[in-house]
Design a protein around this motif. Structure first.
Motif: not given
Length: 113
Positions: A23-31, A51-58
């Protein structure tokens, strides 16, 4: 924000690959950072998000794929284990940040039977 995906390749069924999205640029942990994939002749589908500390999967990748982010390196990775021929696709990383979305270029994953 620019996203650069890498790590694709050819692997036999049951094998593993690790994709990385720089990633080039600013990505917040909440993004939200995600991986999507598109198989030939199919629509692009969502694979996993973090997103943050949460992960999601199909459902089709649960227990086999793991999404993670390294804030120090500014990367989002997708560890893919137990690969199946049906995982063959072009994989894209995606970011949603402050009302804007960004796509990286794809990286080809081919799983042979």
């Amino acid at each position: 924000v620019q996203l650069q995906a890498s790590g694709g390749g050819l692997v036999q069924a049951g094998g593993s690959l690790r994709l990385s999205c720089a990633v080039s640029g600013t990505i917040l942990n909440s993004d939200t950072m995600s991986w999507h994939r598109q198989a030939p002749g199919e629509q692009r589908e969502w694979v996993a998000s973090i997103r943050g500390g949460s992960t999601y999967y199909t459902d089709s990748v649960k227990g086999r794929f793991t999404i993670s982010r390294d804030n120090a390196k500014n990367t989002v990775d997708l560890q893919m284990n137990g690969l199946k021929p049906e995982d063959t696709a072009v994989y894209y990383c995606y970011a949603y940040s402050r009302g804007n979305f960004f796509w990286g270029q794809g990286t080809q994953v081919t799983v042979s039977s």
